[in-house]
Design an enzyme around this catalytic site. Sequence first.
Site, PDB file in Angstrom:
ATOM      1  N   LYS A 183       0.815  -1.212   0.000  1.00 37.80           N
ATOM      2  CA  LYS A 183       0.000   0.000   0.000  1.00 37.80           C
ATOM      3  C   LYS A 183       0.855   1.272   0.000  1.00 37.80           C
ATOM      4  O   LYS A 183       2.058   1.229   0.242  1.00 37.80           O
ATOM      5  CB  LYS A 183      -0.954  -0.020   1.198  1.00 37.80           C
ATOM      6  CG  LYS A 183      -1.935  -1.204   1.154  1.00 37.80           C
ATOM      7  CD  LYS A 183      -2.858  -1.148  -0.051  1.00 37.80           C
ATOM      8  CE  LYS A 183      -3.972  -2.166  -0.022  1.00 37.80           C
ATOM      9  NZ  LYS A 183      -3.585  -3.476  -0.574  1.00 37.80           N
TER      10      LYS A 183
HETATM   11  C1  PLP Z   1      -9.522  -2.993  -1.937  1.00 41.65           C
HETATM   12  C2  PLP Z   1      -8.989  -3.666  -0.715  1.00 41.65           C
HETATM   13  N1  PLP Z   1      -9.771  -3.802   0.355  1.00 41.65           N
HETATM   14  C3  PLP Z   1      -9.345  -4.382   1.492  1.00 41.65           C
HETATM   15  C4  PLP Z   1      -8.059  -4.880   1.586  1.00 41.65           C
HETATM   16  C5  PLP Z   1      -7.654  -5.565   2.869  1.00 41.65           C
HETATM   17  O1  PLP Z   1      -6.583  -4.985   3.496  1.00 41.65           O
HETATM   18  P1  PLP Z   1      -5.604  -5.871   4.426  1.00 41.65           P
HETATM   19  O2  PLP Z   1      -4.811  -6.757   3.526  1.00 41.65           O
HETATM   20  O3  PLP Z   1      -4.769  -4.852   5.144  1.00 41.65           O
HETATM   21  O4  PLP Z   1      -6.471  -6.644   5.368  1.00 41.65           O
HETATM   22  C6  PLP Z   1      -7.186  -4.747   0.487  1.00 41.65           C
HETATM   23  C7  PLP Z   1      -5.798  -5.198   0.467  1.00 41.65           C
HETATM   24  O5  PLP Z   1      -5.117  -5.900   0.874  1.00 41.65           O
HETATM   25  C8  PLP Z   1      -7.668  -4.146  -0.690  1.00 41.65           C
HETATM   26  O6  PLP Z   1      -6.878  -4.030  -1.771  1.00 41.65           O
END
Ligand code: PLP
Length: 374
Positions: A183
């Site tokens: 990110k």
């Molecule tokens: C669009 C989107 N939503 C939610 C997430 C979830 O985030 P995390 O991996 O930090 O749980 C991600 C990425 O990983 C994502 O790209």
Amino acid sequence: MRLPRSTRLGFQPPAIGEEEIAAVTETLRSGWLTTGPRASLLEERMAAYLDAEHVLAVASGTAALHLALLAVGVGPGDEVITSPITWPATANVIEHCGAVPVFCDVRDTDLNIDPDLVPALVTERTKAILPVHLAGQVADLDPIMALGLPVVEDAAHAAESAYRGRKIGSISDASCFSLYATKNIAAGEGGLVATNRDDVAEAIGNMRLTRRGDGARYDQVTPGFKANLSDVLAAIALVQLDRVEEHTRVRLRQFDLYDQGLAGLSGIAPLVRDDRDTHARHLYVVRIDEATAGASRDTYQQALADELIGTSIHFLPVHRLTWFRERYPAQPPLPVAERAGDEVLSLPLSPAHSDDDILDAVDALRRVHERFTA
Ligand SMILES: Cc1ncc(COP(=O)(O)O)c(C=O)c1O
């Protein structure tokens, strides 16, 4: 044209430098392995950066979405309207609340939820709407918010995004960010919820730990999820926040290199960007139209892998993944999302890459395109 690469170009490696390493070392020496002063400082600094009343640091973007939905009152039997072009976590958390995801088709331009289609999906069971800001281009929030339901944004891609001049993080009931390794502000793992609602902040504050309060006289007001962020990760995120503008400039330049280098290639087009908004430039996504590009997206992806160029897909339509397909067999077709799922390809993009790296990716794609359209 440049020669093919001799080493693999990663899709989205994190830009971690000596400052992040020093911040981790300093945190370990401080004795704070779990949530402590750095997590609090990250919340404070992100609240200022996003112009939000409250920011709560949690263990992941998934946890941010889950706790935000619970905090706005989503529970068993409710429906939540969301986009099918997203990471499955967005829909998984609706399931975790005992609610039902209602997938709304996306716009053909930016592949964000189509606000014109949302009203027809609202029922007396609809408890919230969960738009996703794909790649950093914000969804059209005004018509969605005008429906008067709680709105929780999936802002995992949108750390620097703004909608009509307002930062994402200061607009809806809750905006949920991810600090995952790829990110724009990357800590490896982690998440943040930004909200202007005191009740939402209070509820998430109660849910993110096992219980609230210090010392022997603790109390529990709700069964917590133990979804807090460690100071070790917060320390990395703080350095990444210091570098966010420098990294944005690099990604902007990489977007320009792609825009110029790929212009005019038949059947290959970047997602549309709306210049009324600020795009966080999290992903450079192209759509590959098999009929005019001479081969399918999957064939292009393999050909680029053979050229040692790493790519990714954002995203396969969630309603077509096994869990959702089998659980909701009557799900109507979503033609725009389904076509996009076959066409999207994300190209290497990262402040860890040099301009030469991006030009290598451009030339590899041009070479492959020449072969497929000859
Ligand atoms: C669009 C989107 N939503 C939610 C997430 C979830 O985030 P995390 O991996 O930090 O749980 C991600 C990425 O990983 C994502 O790209």
